[in-house]
Motif scaffolding. Structure first.
Motif, PDB file in Angstrom:
ATOM      1  N   UNK A  60      31.867  43.784  55.677  1.00 20.65           N
ATOM      2  CA  UNK A  60      32.636  44.071  54.468  1.00 20.65           C
ATOM      3  C   UNK A  60      31.792  44.831  53.455  1.00 20.65           C
ATOM      4  N   UNK A  61      30.508  44.487  53.389  1.00 22.51           N
ATOM      5  CA  UNK A  61      29.599  45.188  52.475  1.00 22.51           C
ATOM      6  C   UNK A  61      29.453  46.657  52.857  1.00 22.51           C
ATOM      7  N   UNK A  62      29.570  46.918  54.164  1.00 22.82           N
ATOM      8  CA  UNK A  62      29.429  48.300  54.641  1.00 22.82           C
ATOM      9  C   UNK A  62      30.709  49.099  54.494  1.00 22.82           C
ATOM     10  N   UNK A  63      31.818  48.431  54.187  1.00 21.97           N
ATOM     11  CA  UNK A  63      33.109  49.113  54.206  1.00 21.97           C
ATOM     12  C   UNK A  63      33.566  49.592  52.833  1.00 21.97           C
ATOM     13  N   UNK A  64      32.644  49.708  51.880  1.00 19.31           N
ATOM     14  CA  UNK A  64      33.020  50.222  50.576  1.00 19.31           C
ATOM     15  C   UNK A  64      33.485  51.670  50.647  1.00 19.31           C
ATOM     16  N   UNK A  65      34.246  52.075  49.634  1.00 21.42           N
ATOM     17  CA  UNK A  65      34.813  53.422  49.599  1.00 21.42           C
ATOM     18  C   UNK A  65      33.732  54.446  49.261  1.00 21.42           C
ATOM     19  N   UNK A  66      33.569  55.423  50.126  1.00 22.81           N
ATOM     20  CA  UNK A  66      32.656  56.550  49.882  1.00 22.81           C
ATOM     21  C   UNK A  66      33.417  57.831  50.207  1.00 22.81           C
ATOM     22  N   UNK A  67      33.412  58.767  49.290  1.00 25.02           N
ATOM     23  CA  UNK A  67      34.152  60.017  49.467  1.00 25.02           C
ATOM     24  C   UNK A  67      33.195  61.203  49.404  1.00 25.02           C
ATOM     25  N   UNK A  68      33.328  62.086  50.380  1.00 24.08           N
ATOM     26  CA  UNK A  68      32.538  63.306  50.418  1.00 24.08           C
ATOM     27  C   UNK A  68      33.409  64.462  49.930  1.00 24.08           C
ATOM     28  N   UNK A  69      32.888  65.222  48.972  1.00 24.35           N
ATOM     29  CA  UNK A  69      33.639  66.331  48.382  1.00 24.35           C
ATOM     30  C   UNK A  69      32.807  67.604  48.478  1.00 24.35           C
ATOM     31  N   UNK A  70      33.417  68.677  48.986  1.00 26.43           N
ATOM     32  CA  UNK A  70      32.770  69.979  49.050  1.00 26.43           C
ATOM     33  C   UNK A  70      33.608  70.967  48.254  1.00 26.43           C
ATOM     34  N   UNK A  71      32.957  71.651  47.322  1.00 24.19           N
ATOM     35  CA  UNK A  71      33.678  72.614  46.480  1.00 24.19           C
ATOM     36  C   UNK A  71      32.782  73.818  46.206  1.00 24.19           C
ATOM     37  N   UNK A  72      33.332  75.031  46.237  1.00 23.10           N
ATOM     38  CA  UNK A  72      32.501  76.224  46.024  1.00 23.10           C
ATOM     39  C   UNK A  72      32.080  76.417  44.574  1.00 23.10           C
ATOM     40  N   UNK A  73      32.933  75.956  43.623  1.00 25.02           N
ATOM     41  CA  UNK A  73      32.654  76.270  42.217  1.00 25.02           C
ATOM     42  C   UNK A  73      32.752  75.088  41.271  1.00 25.02           C
ATOM     43  N   UNK A  74      33.268  73.954  41.716  1.00 17.16           N
ATOM     44  CA  UNK A  74      33.595  72.879  40.782  1.00 17.16           C
ATOM     45  C   UNK A  74      32.841  71.583  41.038  1.00 17.16           C
ATOM     46  N   UNK A  75      31.734  71.634  41.754  1.00 20.58           N
ATOM     47  CA  UNK A  75      30.993  70.414  42.058  1.00 20.58           C
ATOM     48  C   UNK A  75      30.508  69.736  40.781  1.00 20.58           C
ATOM     49  N   UNK A  76      30.013  70.514  39.809  1.00 17.38           N
ATOM     50  CA  UNK A  76      29.511  69.929  38.564  1.00 17.38           C
ATOM     51  C   UNK A  76      30.606  69.177  37.830  1.00 17.38           C
ATOM     52  N   UNK A  77      31.809  69.792  37.726  1.00 16.86           N
ATOM     53  CA  UNK A  77      32.920  69.130  37.041  1.00 16.86           C
ATOM     54  C   UNK A  77      33.362  67.870  37.770  1.00 16.86           C
ATOM     55  N   UNK A  78      33.358  67.896  39.104  1.00 17.14           N
ATOM     56  CA  UNK A  78      33.753  66.732  39.893  1.00 17.14           C
ATOM     57  C   UNK A  78      32.758  65.596  39.680  1.00 17.14           C
ATOM     58  N   UNK A  79      31.458  65.932  39.699  1.00 19.00           N
ATOM     59  CA  UNK A  79      30.427  64.920  39.497  1.00 19.00           C
ATOM     60  C   UNK A  79      30.523  64.307  38.108  1.00 19.00           C
ATOM     61  N   UNK A  80      30.760  65.142  37.098  1.00 22.51           N
ATOM     62  CA  UNK A  80      30.882  64.624  35.742  1.00 22.51           C
ATOM     63  C   UNK A  80      32.102  63.725  35.599  1.00 22.51           C
ATOM     64  N   UNK A  81      33.199  64.102  36.245  1.00 22.62           N
ATOM     65  CA  UNK A  81      34.411  63.286  36.179  1.00 22.62           C
ATOM     66  C   UNK A  81      34.189  61.930  36.850  1.00 22.62           C
ATOM     67  N   UNK A  82      33.485  61.936  37.970  1.00 21.76           N
ATOM     68  CA  UNK A  82      33.209  60.680  38.672  1.00 21.76           C
ATOM     69  C   UNK A  82      32.278  59.791  37.861  1.00 21.76           C
ATOM     70  N   UNK A  83      31.239  60.391  37.277  1.00 23.22           N
ATOM     71  CA  UNK A  83      30.280  59.621  36.480  1.00 23.22           C
ATOM     72  C   UNK A  83      30.944  59.007  35.261  1.00 23.22           C
ATOM     73  N   UNK A  84      31.833  59.764  34.620  1.00 24.61           N
ATOM     74  CA  UNK A  84      32.517  59.251  33.431  1.00 24.61           C
ATOM     75  C   UNK A  84      33.415  58.063  33.755  1.00 24.61           C
ATOM     76  N   UNK A  85      33.831  57.950  35.004  1.00 24.01           N
ATOM     77  CA  UNK A  85      34.660  56.814  35.433  1.00 24.01           C
ATOM     78  C   UNK A  85      33.823  55.658  35.979  1.00 24.01           C
ATOM     79  N   UNK A  86      32.501  55.811  35.954  1.00 25.82           N
ATOM     80  CA  UNK A  86      31.615  54.732  36.377  1.00 25.82           C
ATOM     81  C   UNK A  86      31.268  54.720  37.848  1.00 25.82           C
TER      82      UNK A  86
END
Length: 378
Positions: free
Chosen positions: A216-242
């Motif tokens: 169960x400890x290994x089954x946490x949600x992990x999402x991989x995202x690939x983007x050509x131009x918006x990686x910074x915005x995606x990372x900031x959005x994720x960080x702001x949500x904790x």
């Protein structure tokens, strides 16, 4: 049942086991895990009375194993499958062990058949492969029909069929109400075999938990995202949500806790361009590495750039299995297990030396092997 209570063992200025306590319950398979040098083998030797602890104690069914009047019927142990006189045949070796406890030759033949060594029972153990030596060691462990099994890397050297057979055998014996403690470095194999795991590092207890909880400890949600131009915005959005964010390579981030569906919805709303959006499940090995990272004695380099979590393909062991009353299990009652045992253990072993003297030791003109000396620190 096995109880380790505050076990400490030092060799000179090195502490191999440090105030270690855990319990191994009957009716289930308990995996014993840890990196090289963690103290697994030393702990098993302490349980079996082969080493004396500096402090603490180990009990088997409520008493010290060394006080047992019939040790082979209490504990069956496999610590080193190579601990066999190379000049003795497999059958002679087992009959010698059986003679110490008044065990019948019929039982010797039963365990030989159970482990698949019938065709090489009259051949000298010195010519056995590693896998065949492991089978012979397992036969010795099972010889006394023990209540408790202590197995150190029992699948080492076995082919896939042999690994499956050992796995089924351990679970079958645990289902009979026996106590099974098995050490391994293979987390994926333990996920299929063990109901519970005890993990140690540098002699300390790191985890004592049900395998289902570790999965169960290994089954946490992990999402991989690939983007050509918006990686910074995606990372900031994720960080702001904790959510925790890790950059694995240029243009790619992995986000722990934010589901792929939610990331996709946010990307659509924000107008972000995505080239990849994948849900990734961490492997059990990743959880194991997290637990033991600070306890690894022989460190290797960091994970290569671009490495990412692997999908878990193994299934959990059965937890809380109802145990049947313990009973003597002769070979005919283990037919279902034995059917899965590859009877071709001797395939390609026709060249093994055999002098045709099944009960005899080495010839008179053959020098006897020097006896091994067991050193016990007082």
């Amino acid at each position: 049942m096995i109880d380790a209570e505050g076990l400490t063992k030092r060799f000179g200025d090195k502490t191999a086991v440090d105030n270690l306590s855990f319990r191994v319950l009957p009716g289930m398979v308990t995996g014993f895990l840890g990196p090289n040098g963690a103290g697994k083998s030393t702990t098993m030797r302490l349980i079996l009375g082969l080493d004396r602890p500096n402090s603490g104690r180990a009990l088997v069914n409520g008493e010290a194993f060394v006080s047992s009047k019939a040790p082979m019927t209490l504990v069956g142990a496999l610590l080193d499958g190579r601990s066999v006189h190379p000049g003795r045949t497999a059958r002679s070796h087992l009959r010698a062990l059986a003679a110490t406890h008044g065990i019948s030759t019929k039982r010797v033949d039963e365990v030989i058949g159970l482990v698949g060594l019938e065709s090489v029972a009259g051949k000298r153990a010195g010519g056995f492969s590693l896998g065949m030596q492991q089978r012979l060691g397992l036969a010795g462990a099972l010889l006394g029909d023990p209540e408790v099994l202590v197995l150190d890397e029992p699948v080492n050297g076995l082919d896939p069929e042999g690994v499956l057979w050992v796995r089924n055998l351990m679970r079958y014996l645990a289902g009979q109400g026996r106590t099974v403690l098995v050490s391994s470095h293979l987390m994926s194999e333990m996920a299929l075999s063990a109901d519970r795991v005890v993990i140690i590092g540098r002699g300390h207890l790191l985890a004592d938990t049900a395998m289902s909880d570790l999965i169960q400890r290994a089954s946490g949600v992990v999402t991989k995202v690939r983007s050509p131009n918006n990686v910074t915005q995606i990372a900031e959005a994720a960080t702001s949500r904790g959510y925790a964010v890790e950059s694995t390579e240029p243009g790619v981030v992995t986000i722990k806790g934010w589901s792929a569906a939610s990331v996709g919805e946010e990307a659509a709303y924000q107008g972000w361009v995505l080239h990849e959006l994948t849900s990734v499940q961490r492997a059990l090995e990743d959880v194991y590495m997290e637990l033991t990272d600070s306890s690894v004695e022989f460190q290797v380099s960091d994970r290569p750039s671009g490495a990412e979590p692997k999908a878990v393909t193994s299934s959990p062991g059965v937890v809380g299995q109802q145990s049947a009353p313990r009973e003597f299990v002769p070979a005919d009652q283990l037919a279902a297990i034995a059917e899965h045992n590859p009877a071709n253990a001797a395939r390609g072993d026709a060249e093994l030396p055999s002098d045709g003297r099944d009960e005899a030791g080495p010839p008179d003109d053959e020098p006897a092997a020097k006896p091994r000396r067991a050193w016990v620190e007082e």
